[in-house]
Design an enzyme around this catalytic site. Structure first.
Site, PDB file in Angstrom:
ATOM      1  N   HIS A  81       4.933  -2.831  -3.469  1.00  0.00           N
ATOM      2  CA  HIS A  81       5.160  -2.980  -4.473  1.00  0.00           C
ATOM      3  C   HIS A  81       5.735  -4.206  -4.913  1.00  0.00           C
ATOM      4  CE1 HIS A  81       0.845  -1.140  -4.882  1.00  0.00           C
ATOM      5  NE2 HIS A  81       1.831   0.334  -4.822  1.00  0.00           N
ATOM      6  N   HIS A  88      -5.259  -0.096  -7.551  1.00  0.00           N
ATOM      7  CA  HIS A  88      -5.795   0.810  -6.800  1.00  0.00           C
ATOM      8  C   HIS A  88      -7.468   0.192  -8.003  1.00  0.00           C
ATOM      9  CE1 HIS A  88      -4.021   4.262  -4.585  1.00  0.00           C
ATOM     10  NE2 HIS A  88      -3.831   3.401  -5.186  1.00  0.00           N
ATOM     11  N   ASP A 109      -3.877  -2.225  -1.805  1.00  0.00           N
ATOM     12  CA  ASP A 109      -2.833  -1.774  -2.170  1.00  0.00           C
ATOM     13  C   ASP A 109      -2.154  -3.881  -3.009  1.00  0.00           C
ATOM     14  OD1 ASP A 109      -2.566   0.779  -3.202  1.00  0.00           O
ATOM     15  OD2 ASP A 109      -0.738   0.688  -1.970  1.00  0.00           O
ATOM     16  N   HIS A 160      -4.508   1.332   3.368  1.00  0.00           N
ATOM     17  CA  HIS A 160      -4.722   1.408   2.516  1.00  0.00           C
ATOM     18  C   HIS A 160      -3.515   0.242   1.863  1.00  0.00           C
ATOM     19  CE1 HIS A 160      -4.744   3.488  -1.720  1.00  0.00           C
ATOM     20  NE2 HIS A 160      -3.202   3.214  -2.236  1.00  0.00           N
TER      21      HIS A 160
HETATM   22 ZN   LIG Z   1      -2.265   2.720  -3.168  1.00  0.00          ZN
END
Ligand SMILES: [Zn+2]
Length: 301
Positions: A262, A78, A239, A235
């Site tokens: 991720h 973030h 990321d 969002h």
């Molecule tokens: Zn996040």
């Protein structure tokens, strides 16, 4: 010639850690040309530092953690996502504890802090990683690829088995304006059952409706509701931009992600680094293409 950039002067972002619930301070500081982006733990002896780089990524479950011999930093994505959009090449990020302030669960506070102090050009040219051939990574149904593009573009699709989320897609050229308007304020989200499980393990003690969208079986628990109906996929774009900083070079390419978290982003970035036949290091100057100017992403300030 596009020169590297850092920030004009230091700026502090205060908040609490999502897991400890304790107050913590993050300080962005200017860094010299050709430095890259480093985290520094100012509370530890010798103030150890660690570069934001794919090779330093330790964990990718739900968030990205970088770590080395001295320390690790969790949930970096973030606070660094704005760097991809603002094209900040060199930066020191100091922390006075183990956690990054969660703020409201978005990148809004970090973007505001960086814009408040402003950016400054440095004495060395910026080198872009310009994709020349597609690079692909998949893991079961999750996939990620990057193809040549004259700026930085993200197409992100998510698919969650929840009535409020379902399938969402965002397709966006990334520049300071689009990031600030469409992405930066999108908050992280979680499901009530997972939040309760984390709290029972002593984690997420700082977690609250102030810094996370929480969903129960049917709806959003937060009384203020959503900032956008598709805040979830916005969002995920935030990321992904954070994870792209681990490439250590601004990307010129179109990144397409399907159900990619991720873990997949880290694999994609590593695959780009391992595929020198599929990209070129370029500097951009007066010969910059019209299309690249039109995306706004590489236009000079
Ligand atoms: Zn996040």
């Amino acid at each position: 010639m596009f020169l590297q950039k850092t920030i004009r002067k230091k700026v502090v972002v205060q908040g609490i850690g999502i897991h400890s619930g304790d107050p913590c301070n993050l300080t962005f500081r200017p860094a010299p040309s050709d430095t890259g982006v480093y985290f520094i733990r100012t509370d530890l002896p010798g103030k150890p530092s660690l570069k934001v780089a794919a090779k330093n990524v330790l964990a990718t479950a739900h968030q990205t953690t970088i770590g080395g011999a001295d320390f690790s930093v969790a949930t970096i994505e973030h606070c660094v996502s704005a760097l991809s959009a603002l094209r900040i090449d060199n930066l020191f990020i100091e922390l006075d504890g183990p956690e990054i302030p969660i703020c409201d669960g978005s990148a809004g506070a970090f973007l505001s802090a960086l814009l408040e102090v402003g950016l400054v050009e440095q004495d060395q040219p910026r080198k872009y990683c310009s994709i020349t051939e597609p690079i692909y990574y998949s893991d079961g149904e999750k996939h990620a690829y990057v193809v040549p593009y004259h700026g930085l573009r993200l197409s992100v699709t998510i698919d969650f088995p929840h009535a409020l989320i379902g399938k969402q897609k965002i397709d966006i050229d990334i520049n300071e304006e689009s990031f600030g308007r469409d992405v930066a304020k999108a908050r992280t989200f979680g499901f009530l059952k997972d939040v309760e499980a984390l709290k029972s393990r002593g984690l997420a003690r700082g977690g609250s409706l102030e810094n996370c969208i929480v969903l129960d079986h049917h709806e959003v628990v937060n009384p203020e509701g959503l900032r956008w109906q598709d805040e979830f996929v916005r969002h995920k774009a935030l990321d992904a931009l954070g994870d792209l900083v681990t490439l250590e070079m601004p990307l010129m390419g179109h990144v397409v992600l399907y159900k990619a978290g991720h873990d997949v982003m880290n694999k994609l970035v590593r695959k780009i680094i391992e595929s020198p036949q599929s990209y070129r290091h370029i500097e951009l100057g007066a010969d910059l293409s019209l299309e690249a100017r039109q995306t706004g992403w590489v236009a000079p300030n």
